[in-house]
Design an enzyme around this catalytic site. Structure first.
Site, PDB file in Angstrom:
ATOM      1  N   ASP A  53       0.836  -1.207   0.000  1.00 36.62           N
ATOM      2  CA  ASP A  53       0.000   0.000   0.000  1.00 36.62           C
ATOM      3  C   ASP A  53       0.874   1.260   0.000  1.00 36.62           C
ATOM      4  OD1 ASP A  53      -2.299   1.513   0.069  1.00 36.62           O
ATOM      5  OD2 ASP A  53      -2.606   1.299   2.218  1.00 36.62           O
ATOM      6  N   ASN A 110     -10.494  -2.667  -5.894  1.00 38.07           N
ATOM      7  CA  ASN A 110      -9.722  -1.826  -6.828  1.00 38.07           C
ATOM      8  C   ASN A 110     -10.439  -1.614  -8.162  1.00 38.07           C
ATOM      9  OD1 ASN A 110      -6.464  -3.004  -5.713  1.00 38.07           O
ATOM     10  ND2 ASN A 110      -7.577  -1.173  -5.117  1.00 38.07           N
TER      11      ASN A 110
HETATM   12  C1  FPP Z   1      -1.784   0.275  -3.375  1.00 38.17           C
HETATM   13  O1  FPP Z   1      -1.401   1.596  -3.586  1.00 38.17           O
HETATM   14  C2  FPP Z   1      -1.336  -0.628  -4.410  1.00 38.17           C
HETATM   15  C3  FPP Z   1      -2.139  -1.174  -5.378  1.00 38.17           C
HETATM   16  C4  FPP Z   1      -3.544  -0.842  -5.528  1.00 38.17           C
HETATM   17  C5  FPP Z   1      -1.665  -2.135  -6.344  1.00 38.17           C
HETATM   18  C6  FPP Z   1      -0.298  -2.729  -6.165  1.00 38.17           C
HETATM   19  C7  FPP Z   1       0.384  -2.645  -7.450  1.00 38.17           C
HETATM   20  C8  FPP Z   1       1.722  -2.581  -7.628  1.00 38.17           C
HETATM   21  C9  FPP Z   1       2.680  -2.702  -6.538  1.00 38.17           C
HETATM   22  C10 FPP Z   1       2.257  -2.319  -8.987  1.00 38.17           C
HETATM   23  C11 FPP Z   1       2.489  -3.451  -9.895  1.00 38.17           C
HETATM   24  C12 FPP Z   1       2.246  -4.836  -9.430  1.00 38.17           C
HETATM   25  C13 FPP Z   1       2.886  -5.918  -9.904  1.00 38.17           C
HETATM   26  C14 FPP Z   1       2.545  -7.262  -9.410  1.00 38.17           C
HETATM   27  C15 FPP Z   1       3.952  -5.815 -10.901  1.00 38.17           C
HETATM   28  P1  FPP Z   1      -2.504   2.717  -3.576  1.00 38.17           P
HETATM   29  O2  FPP Z   1      -2.691   3.152  -4.977  1.00 38.17           O
HETATM   30  O3  FPP Z   1      -3.740   2.240  -2.887  1.00 38.17           O
HETATM   31  O4  FPP Z   1      -1.808   3.820  -2.725  1.00 38.17           O
HETATM   32  P2  FPP Z   1      -2.502   4.973  -1.853  1.00 38.17           P
HETATM   33  O5  FPP Z   1      -3.270   4.273  -0.751  1.00 38.17           O
HETATM   34  O6  FPP Z   1      -1.357   5.756  -1.344  1.00 38.17           O
HETATM   35  O7  FPP Z   1      -3.385   5.746  -2.777  1.00 38.17           O
END
Ligand code: FPP
Length: 254
Positions: free
Chosen positions: A26, A74
């Site tokens: 996250d 998501n």
């Molecule tokens: C949370 O950050 C993360 C995600 C929703 C997705 C995770 C994806 C990756 C790490 C990128 C690529 C994945 C792979 C397997 C190559 P957020 O967007 O919720 O962050 P925030 O809470 O700060 O908005």
């Protein structure tokens, strides 16, 4: 890149190493926002952390690594962000295939995979097929995954079996429920890491984390790299897992 596995294995007491580490990745969006960047840049940097954590896990000799890459929730994000995440996932599968093959890593996915677009599903299927013969570490990507949805799917499948008379009520046990989950062939996680400082489970592996140890760090996922991962493992190795028993009972067992 062939990884330096024997060096990595020397870092920790292999007997105390968590068999299965699960991670709620996250903070990509906040990481980008703090730098005045677009959220997608945060996901791109997050994909670099994924690479580093997979490599480190293999070097340490971990057997199971599960990453929460895309939740059921998501899907509420903009089409633009979803497409960018899927593209990053496909790029990751393509760029890491050689390394997975060289280092004995098997890829698998859990979640409602049928909801993903055809191109991504196809790449996932091919990567799973190519790595199916690998046995040193299993990298599981949770995609379109939700813990409640997983339980719902499991209960429906058990209810159907009951209705059809294939099982009886007393055969519905913790074991049969575990076996009906997407994770049926996997051990429960020993350690669950969550980045970005939120103390939430966010619908991740609800059934499986009953006795899992938690490690929450304020570090945002794109900044979560080898050094902090090693710190989390070190922290885990110091803990005493009692599974509801007392310290004395645990001492007698060992
Ligand atoms: C949370 O950050 C993360 C995600 C929703 C997705 C995770 C994806 C990756 C790490 C990128 C690529 C994945 C792979 C397997 C190559 P957020 O967007 O919720 O962050 P925030 O809470 O700060 O908005």
């Amino acid at each position: 890149m062939v990884l330096n596995i024997s060096e990595g294995k020397k870092l920790f007491d292999q007997k105390k190493l968590p068999g299965h580490v699960a991670i709620i990745m996250d903070g990509n969006g906040r990481w980008a926002k703090r730098r005045g960047m677009n959220r997608i840049r945060g996901h791109q940097a997050g994909a670099e952390s994924v690479r580093e954590i997979v490599r480190t896990s293999r070097e340490l000799g971990l057997r199971w690594l599960t990453l929460y890459a895309f939740s059921e929730e998501n899907w509420k994000r903009s089409k633009y962000e979803i497409q960018a995440l899927m593209k990053l996932l496909r790029r990751f599968l393509k760029s890491e295939l050689e390394e997975m093959l060289e280092n004995g890593i098997r890829l698998q996915a859990i979640g409602r995979i049928t909801k993903l677009d055809a191109q991504t599903r196809d790449m996932l299927a091919k990567t799973m097929e190519r790595t199916a013969g690998n046995h040193d570490m299993v990298l599981t990507l949770a995609l379109s995954y939700g813990g409640r949805q997983e339980l719902l799917d499991a209960f429906r499948s058990l209810a159907l079996q009951l209705e059809q008379g294939n099982i009886s009520l007393d055969q519905v046990s913790e074991k049969t429920i575990s076996r009906s989950l997407y994770t049926s062939t996997m051990p429960d996680p020993d350690l669950l890491i969550r980045t970005s400082g939120e103390y939430r489970i966010s619908n991740f592996l609800l059934w499986q984390i009953a006795y899992t140890e938690f490690y929450v760090t304020p570090t945002l996922w794109p900044d979560f790299r080898k050094k902090e991962f090693l710190r989390a493992i070190e922290d885990y190795e110091k803990r005493e897992r009692r599974f509801g028993a007392t310290s004395e009972q645990i001492e007698q067992e060992t």
